[in-house]
Design a protein around this motif. Structure first.
Motif, PDB file in Angstrom:
ATOM      1  N   SER A 208       0.825  -1.213   0.000  1.00 22.81           N
ATOM      2  CA  SER A 208       0.000   0.000   0.000  1.00 22.81           C
ATOM      3  C   SER A 208       0.853   1.254   0.000  1.00 22.81           C
ATOM      4  CB  SER A 208      -0.935   0.002   1.218  1.00 22.81           C
ATOM      5  OG  SER A 208      -0.219   0.267   2.424  1.00 22.81           O
ATOM      6  N   GLU A 209       2.110   1.123   0.428  1.00 21.60           N
ATOM      7  CA  GLU A 209       3.042   2.257   0.449  1.00 21.60           C
ATOM      8  C   GLU A 209       3.896   2.315  -0.814  1.00 21.60           C
ATOM      9  OE1 GLU A 209       5.084   1.366   4.057  1.00 21.60           O
ATOM     10  OE2 GLU A 209       3.488   2.170   5.341  1.00 21.60           O
ATOM     11  N   SER A 210       3.520   1.511  -1.829  1.00 13.88           N
ATOM     12  CA  SER A 210       4.159   1.519  -3.158  1.00 13.88           C
ATOM     13  C   SER A 210       5.592   0.989  -3.155  1.00 13.88           C
ATOM     14  CB  SER A 210       4.119   2.925  -3.777  1.00 13.88           C
ATOM     15  OG  SER A 210       2.779   3.338  -3.966  1.00 13.88           O
ATOM     16  N   MET A 211       5.888   0.055  -2.244  1.00 15.38           N
ATOM     17  CA  MET A 211       7.171  -0.625  -2.292  1.00 15.38           C
ATOM     18  C   MET A 211       7.170  -1.602  -3.472  1.00 15.38           C
ATOM     19  SD  MET A 211      10.221  -1.413  -1.279  1.00 15.38           S
ATOM     20  CE  MET A 211      10.465  -0.697   0.362  1.00 15.38           C
ATOM     21  N   THR A 212       8.199  -1.573  -4.279  1.00 17.65           N
ATOM     22  CA  THR A 212       8.356  -2.552  -5.346  1.00 17.65           C
ATOM     23  C   THR A 212       8.670  -3.905  -4.719  1.00 17.65           C
ATOM     24  OG1 THR A 212       9.297  -0.800  -6.734  1.00 17.65           O
ATOM     25  CG2 THR A 212       9.564  -3.072  -7.502  1.00 17.65           C
ATOM     26  N   MET A 213       7.900  -4.942  -5.089  1.00 16.91           N
ATOM     27  CA  MET A 213       8.030  -6.243  -4.432  1.00 16.91           C
ATOM     28  C   MET A 213       7.928  -7.377  -5.441  1.00 16.91           C
ATOM     29  SD  MET A 213       5.480  -5.257  -1.246  1.00 16.91           S
ATOM     30  CE  MET A 213       5.297  -6.922  -0.634  1.00 16.91           C
ATOM     31  N   LEU A 214       8.804  -8.352  -5.305  1.00 16.85           N
ATOM     32  CA  LEU A 214       8.669  -9.643  -5.973  1.00 16.85           C
ATOM     33  C   LEU A 214       8.490 -10.675  -4.876  1.00 16.85           C
ATOM     34  CD1 LEU A 214      10.781  -7.898  -7.873  1.00 16.85           C
ATOM     35  CD2 LEU A 214      10.891 -10.056  -9.130  1.00 16.85           C
ATOM     36  N   VAL A 215       7.392 -11.411  -4.943  1.00 17.56           N
ATOM     37  CA  VAL A 215       7.010 -12.301  -3.850  1.00 17.56           C
ATOM     38  C   VAL A 215       6.792 -13.715  -4.373  1.00 17.56           C
ATOM     39  CG1 VAL A 215       5.400 -12.679  -1.953  1.00 17.56           C
ATOM     40  CG2 VAL A 215       5.824 -10.343  -2.765  1.00 17.56           C
ATOM     41  N   VAL A 216       7.676 -14.627  -3.989  1.00 18.23           N
ATOM     42  CA  VAL A 216       7.450 -16.048  -4.241  1.00 18.23           C
ATOM     43  C   VAL A 216       6.518 -16.550  -3.151  1.00 18.23           C
ATOM     44  CG1 VAL A 216       8.505 -18.337  -4.304  1.00 18.23           C
ATOM     45  CG2 VAL A 216       9.669 -16.407  -5.379  1.00 18.23           C
ATOM     46  N   THR A 217       5.373 -17.080  -3.548  1.00 20.16           N
ATOM     47  CA  THR A 217       4.364 -17.413  -2.533  1.00 20.16           C
ATOM     48  C   THR A 217       3.423 -18.505  -3.006  1.00 20.16           C
ATOM     49  OG1 THR A 217       2.629 -16.470  -1.126  1.00 20.16           O
ATOM     50  CG2 THR A 217       2.763 -15.633  -3.389  1.00 20.16           C
ATOM     51  N   HIS A 218       2.845 -19.214  -2.025  1.00 17.29           N
ATOM     52  CA  HIS A 218       1.722 -20.115  -2.277  1.00 17.29           C
ATOM     53  C   HIS A 218       0.450 -19.559  -1.646  1.00 17.29           C
ATOM     54  CE1 HIS A 218       3.926 -23.274  -4.252  1.00 17.29           C
ATOM     55  NE2 HIS A 218       4.811 -23.331  -3.265  1.00 17.29           N
ATOM     56  N   GLU A 219       0.514 -18.322  -1.155  1.00 22.27           N
ATOM     57  CA  GLU A 219      -0.656 -17.670  -0.569  1.00 22.27           C
ATOM     58  C   GLU A 219      -1.445 -17.002  -1.694  1.00 22.27           C
ATOM     59  OE1 GLU A 219      -1.565 -17.936   2.508  1.00 22.27           O
ATOM     60  OE2 GLU A 219       0.243 -18.948   3.263  1.00 22.27           O
ATOM     61  N   MET A 220      -2.350 -17.755  -2.308  1.00 20.63           N
ATOM     62  CA  MET A 220      -3.032 -17.265  -3.496  1.00 20.63           C
ATOM     63  C   MET A 220      -4.010 -16.135  -3.188  1.00 20.63           C
ATOM     64  SD  MET A 220      -1.545 -18.775  -5.840  1.00 20.63           S
ATOM     65  CE  MET A 220      -0.288 -20.055  -5.780  1.00 20.63           C
ATOM     66  N   GLY A 221      -4.587 -16.138  -1.999  1.00 16.47           N
ATOM     67  CA  GLY A 221      -5.457 -15.031  -1.618  1.00 16.47           C
ATOM     68  C   GLY A 221      -4.685 -13.729  -1.559  1.00 16.47           C
TER      69      GLY A 221
END
Length: 268
Positions: A208-221
């Motif tokens: 929400s603070e506009s941080m650029t993020m790449l997230v490897v995840t299995h949290e589909m929600g």
């Protein structure tokens, strides 16, 4: 001779750009000609089966594990290379560490220093790499811990914290370096289910603070709610990407569809 950091990404609006990445471990091809571009402030969720190349991509981006072939730009800097008046050469480890300072990374297993307090975990790198004065580093650490709901854990040791608390400290520690981009490698996979939400809450706030993020995840929600784009990996390749809701609910590729169906069955 002094070097000048090379700043020639092919896409000048990108915060992260990787082109033609190849990475092998023995006979195993972990990345096979991978291209990915992430704009400033964008959140990209990376999904796929275990061993599909997701974590390797993150490690290649921050040069913890340099690619065998291909280029990575982060915040306009070509990782692993510098340009001097006599031409381009490979960066020294010290130069790579300087480039890496723009990248925060959060791992599955926290990687906190067990013999340091929470405060010490947060202030060591900013003081050593960013050359921040101790008093400033301490004030920044206090503010970051408050932002992740751990203001009262300043003097605790990692062994005194829950898994969710340790992961939130790890996020705060990464943020203490004032990164331009954050990489998350399955940050909730080692947590008990009841601790997952407290970590995802912090990540949602960063998004929400506009941080650029790449997230490897299995949290589909989480991926559907927060990510701007979802990237699906299979056997070292990106085989599908798009808006999270579209990829999750109406995948175009058979392998993506099979993966999503397996996840759905596990969740039942």
């Amino acid at each position: 001779m002094a070097s000048v950091e090379q700043e020639y990404p092919s896409n000048n609006s990108a915060m992260v750009e990787a082109k033609g990445l190849f990475k092998s471990y023995g006979q195993v091809k972990a990345l096979d000609d991978v291209d990915i571009t992430v704009a400033s402030g964008q959140v990209v969720a990376i999904v796929g089966a275990s061993g599909s190349g997701k974590s390797t991509l993150l490690r290649c981006i921050n040069y913890l594990d340099p690619p065998d072939k291909g280029d990575v730009w982060v915040s306009g800097h070509l990782m692993g290379m510098v340009e001097t008046v006599s031409g381009t050469r490979k960066a020294t480890e010290r130069e790579i560490r300087r480039h890496r300072a723009d990248i925060g990374m959060v791992f599955q297993h926290f990687n906190l220093f067990p013999h340091f307090t929470v405060l010490q975990n947060l202030i060591e790198a900013p003081m050593a790499v960013r050359k921040i004065a101790r008093a400033e580093a301490v004030e920044m650490a206090k503010a970051l811990l408050a932002s992740v709901g751990l203001a009262d854990k300043l003097d605790a040791f990692p062994s005194e914290l829950s898994g969710g608390q340790q992961q939130r400290v790890a996020i705060a520690r990464a943020l203490a370096m004032k990164p331009r981009v954050m990489l998350f490698d399955e940050p909730t996979s080692a947590l008990d289910p009841e601790l997952v939400d407290e970590v995802l809450r912090v990540m949602r706030k960063l998004a929400s603070e506009s941080m650029t993020m790449l997230v490897v995840t299995h949290e589909m929600g989480f991926a559907e709610d927060v990510a701007d784009r979802l990237v699906f990996f299979d056997k070292g390749k990106i085989i599908e990407e798009g808006k999270p809701a579209e990829v999750l609910r109406n995948p175009a590729q058979p392998r993506t569809k099979a993966f999503m169906q397996r996840l759905l069955r596990r969740g039942q």
